[in-house]
Every structure is written in C-alpha cells, then in structure tokens.
Design a protein around this motif. Sequence first.
Motif, PDB file in Angstrom:
ATOM      1  N   UNK A  89      18.465  16.214   0.946  1.00 49.41           N
ATOM      2  CA  UNK A  89      17.502  15.928  -0.180  1.00 49.41           C
ATOM      3  C   UNK A  89      16.077  16.842   0.156  1.00 49.41           C
ATOM      4  N   UNK A  90      15.539  17.193  -0.772  1.00 52.08           N
ATOM      5  CA  UNK A  90      14.145  17.823  -0.766  1.00 52.08           C
ATOM      6  C   UNK A  90      13.587  17.493  -2.098  1.00 52.08           C
ATOM      7  N   UNK A  91      12.221  17.015  -2.123  1.00 53.89           N
ATOM      8  CA  UNK A  91      11.375  16.747  -3.312  1.00 53.89           C
ATOM      9  C   UNK A  91       9.885  16.837  -2.914  1.00 53.89           C
ATOM     10  N   UNK A  92       9.236  16.439  -4.049  1.00 55.95           N
ATOM     11  CA  UNK A  92       7.772  16.512  -4.240  1.00 55.95           C
ATOM     12  C   UNK A  92       7.338  15.431  -4.985  1.00 55.95           C
ATOM     13  N   UNK A  93       6.324  14.635  -4.439  1.00 58.93           N
ATOM     14  CA  UNK A  93       5.727  13.517  -5.060  1.00 58.93           C
ATOM     15  C   UNK A  93       4.528  14.010  -5.953  1.00 58.93           C
ATOM     16  N   UNK A  94       4.257  13.647  -7.328  1.00 59.28           N
ATOM     17  CA  UNK A  94       3.076  13.840  -7.927  1.00 59.28           C
ATOM     18  C   UNK A  94       1.886  13.336  -7.420  1.00 59.28           C
ATOM     19  N   UNK A  95       0.794  14.168  -7.238  1.00 62.18           N
ATOM     20  CA  UNK A  95      -0.540  13.667  -6.544  1.00 62.18           C
ATOM     21  C   UNK A  95      -0.614  14.087  -5.185  1.00 62.18           C
ATOM     22  N   UNK A 141       8.407  11.488  -8.595  1.00 61.33           N
ATOM     23  CA  UNK A 141       8.885  12.400  -7.967  1.00 61.33           C
ATOM     24  C   UNK A 141       9.837  13.522  -8.505  1.00 61.33           C
ATOM     25  N   UNK A 142       9.765  14.564  -7.998  1.00 65.50           N
ATOM     26  CA  UNK A 142      10.769  15.611  -8.276  1.00 65.50           C
ATOM     27  C   UNK A 142      11.781  15.679  -7.207  1.00 65.50           C
ATOM     28  N   UNK A 143      13.259  15.932  -7.289  1.00 60.19           N
ATOM     29  CA  UNK A 143      14.001  15.808  -6.004  1.00 60.19           C
ATOM     30  C   UNK A 143      15.299  16.521  -6.585  1.00 60.19           C
ATOM     31  N   UNK A 144      15.753  17.295  -5.304  1.00 61.99           N
ATOM     32  CA  UNK A 144      17.101  17.844  -5.495  1.00 61.99           C
ATOM     33  C   UNK A 144      18.132  16.952  -4.415  1.00 61.99           C
ATOM     34  N   UNK A 145      19.301  16.305  -4.611  1.00 59.55           N
ATOM     35  CA  UNK A 145      19.964  15.689  -3.796  1.00 59.55           C
ATOM     36  C   UNK A 145      21.476  16.671  -3.766  1.00 59.55           C
ATOM     37  N   UNK A 146      22.088  16.875  -2.514  1.00 58.53           N
ATOM     38  CA  UNK A 146      23.163  17.564  -2.465  1.00 58.53           C
ATOM     39  C   UNK A 146      23.834  16.922  -1.579  1.00 58.53           C
ATOM     40  N   UNK A 147      25.229  16.874  -1.899  1.00 58.95           N
ATOM     41  CA  UNK A 147      26.219  16.233  -0.763  1.00 58.95           C
ATOM     42  C   UNK A 147      27.285  17.481  -0.316  1.00 58.95           C
ATOM     43  N   UNK A 185      11.873  11.418 -11.192  1.00 59.35           N
ATOM     44  CA  UNK A 185      12.207  10.078 -10.553  1.00 59.35           C
ATOM     45  C   UNK A 185      11.066   9.082 -11.064  1.00 59.35           C
ATOM     46  N   UNK A 186      11.206   8.188 -11.561  1.00 57.32           N
ATOM     47  CA  UNK A 186      10.157   6.981 -11.771  1.00 57.32           C
ATOM     48  C   UNK A 186       9.499   7.359 -13.083  1.00 57.32           C
ATOM     49  N   UNK A 187      10.122   7.853 -14.316  1.00 59.99           N
ATOM     50  CA  UNK A 187       9.446   8.390 -15.286  1.00 59.99           C
ATOM     51  C   UNK A 187      10.289   7.638 -16.798  1.00 59.99           C
TER      52      UNK A 187
END
Length: 276
Positions: A89-95, A141-147, A185-187
């Motif tokens: 996973x990789x992502x970025x939280x707003x703020x 947060x935005x996020x990409x999850x890979x398996x 995520x979270x919206x």
Amino acid sequence: MSRTGSTDDGDELLVRLRTLTAQARAQAEVQRSRVELAIALQRGMLPRGLPVADGVRLAVRYAPAYQGLNVGGDWYDAFTMSDGRIGLSIGDVQGHNIEAAAFMGQVRVGLRALASVDSDPGELLARTNELLLSLSSDLFATCTFMRLDPGTRLLESARAGHLPCVWATADGRSGVTRDEGGPPLGIQSGAVYPVTRYRLDTGGVFVMLTDGVVEGPSMPLDEGLDQVARLAGIAAVACLDADALAAAVIKGAERVGHEDDAAVLVIGHDRLDSPP
C-alpha cells in the motif's frame, strides 16, 4: 515633553519588545517540537523490513520533507499475508500537521488489520473507508492497495483517489496504469473500489508513488508520471535492481518545485539472465 518622560516611554517600549520576542521564541519552540514529533510518528509507523519472496524484489524510498513548520502524512507499507501473498500500500493523508501524521498511522494499521479478514484489494479499501468514517475525523486519505502473488506474479490493484502507478517491461515498454478508481478513504459511505489485474513480467517493474514525487509548481502530474515511466523503462532494460530505481525516482522529486512528503515503492521481478 520632559527628558524623563521620553526615557520612561523608551524603557517601556524595550520591555514590550523583549516580551514579544520571548513569546515568539516560545511559540516557535512549540511548533518545532510539534514538527519533530510528527516526523518521529511518521518514521515510527513505517515498516522496518520488507517481505522476501523468490524472484520478487521490493525497494522503498521515503523523504519526510516539510515547508516551514508543516509536515505531511505520506506512507508506504508491505507485508506478507496469511496465504503467502504480499500486500502493498501507498497513500497520502490530506493536511500537513501532526494530526495528519497520526491519521496516517490509523489508516496504515487499519489496512493491515482488515487484510487478515478480507485481502481482496477492493473489499479491503471499502472496509477501511467505512472504518475511517466511523472515527468521525475531518481528514481523508488517498491510497493504492496491491496484492501480489509471488508464484503467479499476478498483481491485483485498487485505488482510492490516489494517482496511478507506473509500469515497465524488460523489452523497454513502459507507461502509466489506467485502471478505474474510487473516491478517497473517509469521504463517502458505501464507496466501491474496482479491482484491476496485471501481470508482473519477468524483468518488469511496477512503481507506486505519492504526488510529492511527480507533481508541483514546476511539474504537472502527467509530465512527472511520464518521466518516471521513461526512467522505469530504462531501468528494466538495463537490469537495474529495484533499489537503484527507487533511489533514482525519489531523486526526481527535487524537480517538482516544492517541498512535500515523497514516497516510492518499487515492485520488481528478476530477469532470468540477470547476474547474481
């Protein structure tokens, strides 16, 4: 006006200046401590090791940059699931504050915990989204999850408002993934996150990254992604290892024109003719 009166006024002004200076220094110290705490939170919540699997090579780079007294909430993660597949996973939280850094930890831990219940990338993001909504936070947060299945080299990916990944093959072809994504995520409750499947070719690479690597005042997003795609294509042809590619990609973050968090996660596969 008497000379005595003038002296008294000057002394009072000096006292007020000293008081304001002391207050400014104290406030700056508090803010500096908050930044140091946020950076410590970021570093402490990132994984200390990466999964190991035959033929698969993972590499990461993370630069917790900040401008002034702000700090962001980018993250990466990689872990082995109960069935032997690898979650990425990789992502970025707003703020850009200590709250963002703490929220980043909640998202990362939530993804790991829920992956033990349902490892399908789309369902995992949907469950994490509902979990974050239940926390009633103002952040998202935005996020990409890979398996990744190391045996079949099948990559299954789902995106939550995050920028796409970059891919390259050993014959020099490269590009940007164009899979469909869902909202951050979270919206929005009940959000759906479609899953797209890829194959990690022998000698190929996938690059997951945050926008601090490829977007800023000096570089639009499309141009930044194209540059990483060209770099990944060259690296795949030249048999550069995943660690060298990750280092080269994070170096490019210096060209985007602003200071921001930057995270890179490279997924590579050995070539059959690669030197040991």
